[in-house]
Design a protein around this motif. Sequence first.
Motif, mmCIF file in Angstrom:
data_model
loop_
_atom_site.group_PDB
_atom_site.id
_atom_site.type_symbol
_atom_site.label_atom_id
_atom_site.label_comp_id
_atom_site.label_asym_id
_atom_site.label_seq_id
_atom_site.Cartn_x
_atom_site.Cartn_y
_atom_site.Cartn_z
ATOM 1 N N TYR A 36 0.849 -1.187 0.000
ATOM 2 C CA TYR A 36 0.000 0.000 0.000
ATOM 3 C C TYR A 36 0.885 1.237 0.000
ATOM 4 C CZ TYR A 36 -3.766 -3.097 1.625
ATOM 5 O OH TYR A 36 -4.686 -4.105 1.750
ATOM 6 N N ARG A 37 0.331 2.301 -0.539
ATOM 7 C CA ARG A 37 0.964 3.621 -0.443
ATOM 8 C C ARG A 37 0.084 4.462 0.468
ATOM 9 N NH1 ARG A 37 2.941 8.036 -4.603
ATOM 10 N NH2 ARG A 37 2.322 9.882 -3.414
ATOM 11 N N GLN A 38 0.701 5.189 1.387
ATOM 12 C CA GLN A 38 -0.064 6.051 2.279
ATOM 13 C C GLN A 38 0.525 7.452 2.294
ATOM 14 O OE1 GLN A 38 -0.356 4.944 6.460
ATOM 15 N NE2 GLN A 38 -2.365 5.913 6.602
ATOM 16 N N ASP A 39 -0.296 8.430 1.955
ATOM 17 C CA ASP A 39 0.091 9.826 2.050
ATOM 18 C C ASP A 39 -0.299 10.347 3.429
ATOM 19 O OD1 ASP A 39 -0.833 9.802 -1.271
ATOM 20 O OD2 ASP A 39 1.173 10.364 -0.620
ATOM 21 N N PRO A 40 0.378 11.391 3.910
ATOM 22 C CA PRO A 40 0.105 11.883 5.277
ATOM 23 C C PRO A 40 -1.357 12.220 5.497
ATOM 24 C CG PRO A 40 2.100 12.871 4.402
ATOM 25 C CD PRO A 40 1.481 12.109 3.261
ATOM 26 N N GLY A 41 -1.927 11.725 6.591
ATOM 27 C CA GLY A 41 -3.303 12.022 6.961
ATOM 28 C C GLY A 41 -4.355 11.321 6.130
ATOM 29 N N LYS A 42 -3.930 10.375 5.280
ATOM 30 C CA LYS A 42 -4.864 9.671 4.393
ATOM 31 C C LYS A 42 -4.855 8.171 4.674
ATOM 32 C CE LYS A 42 -5.849 13.268 1.734
ATOM 33 N NZ LYS A 42 -7.216 13.819 1.607
ATOM 34 N N SER B 9 -14.171 13.303 7.922
ATOM 35 C CA SER B 9 -12.791 13.087 7.536
ATOM 36 C C SER B 9 -11.845 13.630 8.602
ATOM 37 C CB SER B 9 -12.507 13.770 6.197
ATOM 38 O OG SER B 9 -12.792 15.151 6.274
ATOM 39 N N ARG B 10 -12.356 14.606 9.346
ATOM 40 C CA ARG B 10 -11.506 15.222 10.359
ATOM 41 C C ARG B 10 -12.402 15.885 11.393
ATOM 42 N NH1 ARG B 10 -6.083 17.831 9.817
ATOM 43 N NH2 ARG B 10 -5.987 16.735 7.837
ATOM 44 N N ILE B 21 -18.124 7.539 13.799
ATOM 45 C CA ILE B 21 -17.582 7.587 12.452
ATOM 46 C C ILE B 21 -18.397 6.633 11.584
ATOM 47 C CG2 ILE B 21 -15.547 7.187 11.024
ATOM 48 C CD1 ILE B 21 -13.894 7.497 13.653
ATOM 49 N N GLN B 22 -18.775 7.122 10.414
ATOM 50 C CA GLN B 22 -19.567 6.304 9.511
ATOM 51 C C GLN B 22 -18.706 5.813 8.350
ATOM 52 O OE1 GLN B 22 -23.041 8.426 8.210
ATOM 53 N NE2 GLN B 22 -23.723 8.866 10.287
ATOM 54 N N CYS B 23 -19.005 4.618 7.904
ATOM 55 C CA CYS B 23 -18.264 4.008 6.805
ATOM 56 C C CYS B 23 -19.253 3.381 5.832
ATOM 57 C CB CYS B 23 -17.309 2.951 7.350
ATOM 58 S SG CYS B 23 -16.413 2.035 6.082
ATOM 59 N N GLN B 24 -19.159 3.808 4.579
ATOM 60 C CA GLN B 24 -20.048 3.300 3.532
ATOM 61 C C GLN B 24 -19.214 2.696 2.406
ATOM 62 O OE1 GLN B 24 -23.735 3.653 3.319
ATOM 63 N NE2 GLN B 24 -23.269 2.071 1.815
ATOM 64 N N VAL B 25 -19.534 1.468 2.020
ATOM 65 C CA VAL B 25 -18.837 0.798 0.912
ATOM 66 C C VAL B 25 -19.768 0.791 -0.296
ATOM 67 C CG1 VAL B 25 -17.567 -1.259 0.205
ATOM 68 C CG2 VAL B 25 -17.724 -0.663 2.627
ATOM 69 N N ASP B 26 -19.193 0.916 -1.484
ATOM 70 C CA ASP B 26 -20.016 1.052 -2.682
ATOM 71 C C ASP B 26 -20.545 -0.282 -3.199
ATOM 72 O OD1 ASP B 26 -17.624 1.257 -5.450
ATOM 73 O OD2 ASP B 26 -17.659 -0.008 -3.656
ATOM 74 N N SER B 27 -20.186 -1.379 -2.541
ATOM 75 C CA SER B 27 -20.698 -2.688 -2.926
ATOM 76 C C SER B 27 -20.748 -3.578 -1.686
ATOM 77 C CB SER B 27 -19.817 -3.309 -4.003
ATOM 78 O OG SER B 27 -18.487 -3.425 -3.535
ATOM 79 N N GLN B 28 -21.474 -4.662 -1.783
ATOM 80 C CA GLN B 28 -21.576 -5.564 -0.639
ATOM 81 C C GLN B 28 -20.250 -6.279 -0.410
ATOM 82 O OE1 GLN B 28 -24.909 -8.170 -1.301
ATOM 83 N NE2 GLN B 28 -26.400 -6.610 -0.715
ATOM 84 N N VAL B 29 -19.845 -6.314 0.834
ATOM 85 C CA VAL B 29 -18.590 -6.981 1.197
ATOM 86 C C VAL B 29 -18.849 -7.894 2.383
ATOM 87 C CG1 VAL B 29 -17.048 -5.186 0.307
ATOM 88 C CG2 VAL B 29 -17.916 -5.006 2.646
ATOM 89 N N GLU B 107 -10.608 6.756 3.397
ATOM 90 C CA GLU B 107 -9.656 7.857 3.486
ATOM 91 C C GLU B 107 -9.244 8.176 4.917
ATOM 92 O OE1 GLU B 107 -8.277 8.286 0.245
ATOM 93 O OE2 GLU B 107 -8.166 10.298 1.095
ATOM 94 N N GLY B 108 -9.981 7.606 5.870
ATOM 95 C CA GLY B 108 -9.617 7.809 7.265
ATOM 96 C C GLY B 108 -10.366 8.971 7.895
ATOM 97 N N SER B 109 -10.503 8.885 9.194
ATOM 98 C CA SER B 109 -11.100 9.961 9.992
ATOM 99 C C SER B 109 -10.081 10.386 11.031
ATOM 100 C CB SER B 109 -12.379 9.469 10.689
ATOM 101 O OG SER B 109 -13.343 9.088 9.752
#
Lengths: 108, 114
Positions: A36-42, B9-10, B21-29, B107-109
């Motif tokens: 994986y590649r990870q950019d800061p804060g992502k 996101s922040r 925090i909510q997480c939504q996937v665009d397809s069933q996993v 993308e992370g929170s």
Amino acid sequence: EDQVTQSPEALRLQEGESSSLNCSYTVSGLRGLFWYRQDPGKGPEFLFTLYSAGEEKEKERLKATLTKKESFLHITAPKPEDSATYLCAVSGINKFYFGSGTKLNVKP
Amino acid sequence: SAVISQKPSRDICQRGTSLTIQCQVDSQVTMMFWYRQQPGQSLTLIATANQGSEATYESGFVIDKFPISRPNLTFSTLTVSNMSPEDSSIYLCSAQQGTGNTIYFGEGSWLTVV
């Protein structure tokens, strides 16, 4: 003990200077190795999955290879936009194991 | 590959409060996971979010502190309860998709507790 070790922790390259990142693992029941590649804060961005020794995958300037106990991520003629942390993960029987990453800095 | 959206996101949170925090996937996993990544550290698995049942927590993480819901195959939430500055971290939602066993990340929170 199952674990994943990445080296070096940090790597500084000049633009165009090719190099390799290492990921060694001691995980039983390997089901896949992931880069994986990870950019800061992502969040980590998926690059490659490798499943068996001898397998290779390429994407632009990146090439990942796998042996029985380690993987290499080769970076050919890197550009500043390749600067990021590169994470290696291994899928074992029951869970994923992440390495601590290699922070790559490519200077123009 | 799965596209995973997280929100917020922040955020900057007050000590003692809780945030979901909510997480939504665009397809069933089949599998969804929550990770924590503290500054300069690698990823630590908090729990596996199980659809229709209680999440499976890793050692060091408990349901009272990190309650998780997964009502269906595309959505999950993680609550960080009674926050302290030590909870300041990036929280990552991930999903496993396909026969290849690959996991993808949102993308992370990024939470800062003051």
